[in-house]
Design an enzyme around this catalytic site. Structure first.
Site, mmCIF file in Angstrom:
data_model
loop_
_atom_site.group_PDB
_atom_site.id
_atom_site.type_symbol
_atom_site.label_atom_id
_atom_site.label_comp_id
_atom_site.label_asym_id
_atom_site.label_seq_id
_atom_site.Cartn_x
_atom_site.Cartn_y
_atom_site.Cartn_z
ATOM 1 N N ASP A 143 -84.110 -45.138 -87.105
ATOM 2 C CA ASP A 143 -82.806 -45.419 -87.127
ATOM 3 C C ASP A 143 -82.202 -44.577 -88.561
ATOM 4 O O ASP A 143 -82.643 -44.910 -89.604
ATOM 5 C CB ASP A 143 -82.303 -46.736 -87.278
ATOM 6 C CG ASP A 143 -80.763 -47.033 -87.540
ATOM 7 O OD1 ASP A 143 -79.985 -47.273 -86.543
ATOM 8 O OD2 ASP A 143 -80.309 -47.015 -88.821
ATOM 9 N N TYR B 293 -76.677 -41.164 -94.870
ATOM 10 C CA TYR B 293 -78.085 -41.505 -95.424
ATOM 11 C C TYR B 293 -78.673 -40.234 -96.263
ATOM 12 O O TYR B 293 -79.368 -40.441 -97.110
ATOM 13 C CB TYR B 293 -79.213 -42.128 -94.447
ATOM 14 C CG TYR B 293 -78.844 -43.412 -94.101
ATOM 15 C CD1 TYR B 293 -77.844 -44.062 -94.362
ATOM 16 C CD2 TYR B 293 -79.653 -43.905 -92.887
ATOM 17 C CE1 TYR B 293 -77.444 -45.422 -93.690
ATOM 18 C CE2 TYR B 293 -79.182 -44.980 -92.236
ATOM 19 C CZ TYR B 293 -78.204 -45.696 -92.534
ATOM 20 O OH TYR B 293 -77.985 -46.927 -92.121
ATOM 21 N N LYS C 261 -75.422 -42.151 -86.683
ATOM 22 C CA LYS C 261 -74.161 -42.503 -86.780
ATOM 23 C C LYS C 261 -73.131 -41.717 -87.442
ATOM 24 O O LYS C 261 -73.467 -40.813 -88.335
ATOM 25 C CB LYS C 261 -74.132 -43.819 -87.839
ATOM 26 C CG LYS C 261 -75.195 -44.887 -87.194
ATOM 27 C CD LYS C 261 -75.435 -46.001 -88.481
ATOM 28 C CE LYS C 261 -76.773 -46.627 -88.108
ATOM 29 N NZ LYS C 261 -77.968 -46.010 -88.790
ATOM 30 N N HIS D 116 -70.108 -45.626 -87.690
ATOM 31 C CA HIS D 116 -70.797 -46.366 -88.714
ATOM 32 C C HIS D 116 -69.961 -47.454 -88.966
ATOM 33 O O HIS D 116 -70.529 -48.630 -89.483
ATOM 34 C CB HIS D 116 -71.208 -45.356 -89.735
ATOM 35 C CG HIS D 116 -72.564 -45.839 -90.503
ATOM 36 N ND1 HIS D 116 -73.325 -44.978 -91.070
ATOM 37 C CD2 HIS D 116 -72.744 -47.047 -91.021
ATOM 38 C CE1 HIS D 116 -73.987 -45.540 -91.972
ATOM 39 N NE2 HIS D 116 -73.841 -46.557 -91.707
#
Length: 279
Positions: free
Chosen positions: A44, A49, A74, A107
């Site tokens: 994931d 990120y 996401k 997200h």
């Protein structure tokens, strides 16, 4: 590894590897390679990120066929909207060096705190994801950090029902109203930060329960999620903890211990609430 079955029939491995806050290239690559080696096939990530390109490199090196892996990403909140979502998706699959995603999530929902037309923004984003799904570029689509009223606003305009809602969920912070709503609507709940960003690991109640079974608190948290029908996404960069977080079949929490954990009240470990975020 056991699987859950989403409402469109897609199977998703019941434990995934969270990768948030892991942005060092070597650490990311080593973590993914170690995770795959010890049995993870569900990764994931998210555009925000900042590690999709590193994960892409690791996926190329891991030696596992693409169809044996389950990859989630996401679309970030600054990329909501129809065209922006399409562009964000293309960037993610390019960085990850894959032709498709197994799961793609919004997200964070647009909310009334920031937009008068928040429901329309979420709808446009969702329609882009639906079109990507229809084109076969995504195997499943879903939400992240959506509360009941966000989903209620989306459902009437959705041509395809969300398959997943990924939320903060850990002992002491269960968001039971969201979980119950999702279960009633056959939307699988995924738990980000099932270890409470480490907050719960020293909790005396959980330590007592873990000692009873001769396991770690992290293993208790992971099995607790699974017993609740929720998919946990524990995060670690240490190989021995990657192994522990996946190894939860050797014990079974009693109903009494499940009830004790469910009664805990520790609050959010992140302090992030979808209707309170300032964008």
């Amino acid at each position: 590894m056991k699987n859950y079955v989403l409402n469109n029939g897609v199977q998703i491995p019941a434990i995934g590897l969270g990768t948030w806050h892991n942005t060092d290239e070597k650490t990311v690559i080593d973590t993914i390679l170690n995770a795959v080696e010890v049995g993870y096939n569900h990764i994931d990530t998210a555009a925000v990120y900042g590690n999709e390109a590193f994960i892409g490199k690791a996926l190329r090196q891991c030696g596992v066929d693409r169809d044996k892996l389950f990859i989630t990403s996401k679309v970030w909140r600054t990329k909501r909207g129809y065209q922006s979502t399409l562009h964000a998706f293309e960037q993610s699959i390019n960085d990850l060096q894959v032709d498709y995603l197994d799961l793609y999530l919004i997200h964070w929902p647009a909310s009334h705190n920031n937009y008068d037309n928040w429901a329309e923004i979420n709808a446009e984003t969702w329609h882009a994801m639906e079109d990507l799904y229809k084109m076969g570029k995504i195997k499943a689509i879903g939400l992240s950090n959506f509360w009941k009223h966000h989903i209620d606003a989306l459902m009437p305009i959705a041509n395809i029902k969300p398959m997943v809602n990924q939320i903060e969920h850990h002992p002491g912070y269960t968001q039971s109203d969201v979980v119950d709503y999702c279960k009633q609507n056959n939307i699988l709940v995924e738990a980000w930060s099932p270890l409470g960003r480490g907050m719960v690991l020293n909790d005396p109640t959980l330590k007592t329960i873990a000692q009873k079974y001769g396991v770690s608190v992290a293993q208790v948290c992971v099995q607790w999620c699974l017993r609740e029908g929720i998919l946990p996404l524990p995060k670690s960069t240490r190989k021995e903890r990657l192994v522990d977080n996946l190894d939860v079949d050797g014990f079974e929490l009693s109903d009494a211990d499940m009830a004790t954990i469910n009664a805990m009240n520790l609050g959010s470990s992140s302090g992030s609430y979808p209707d309170n975020l300032n964008e």
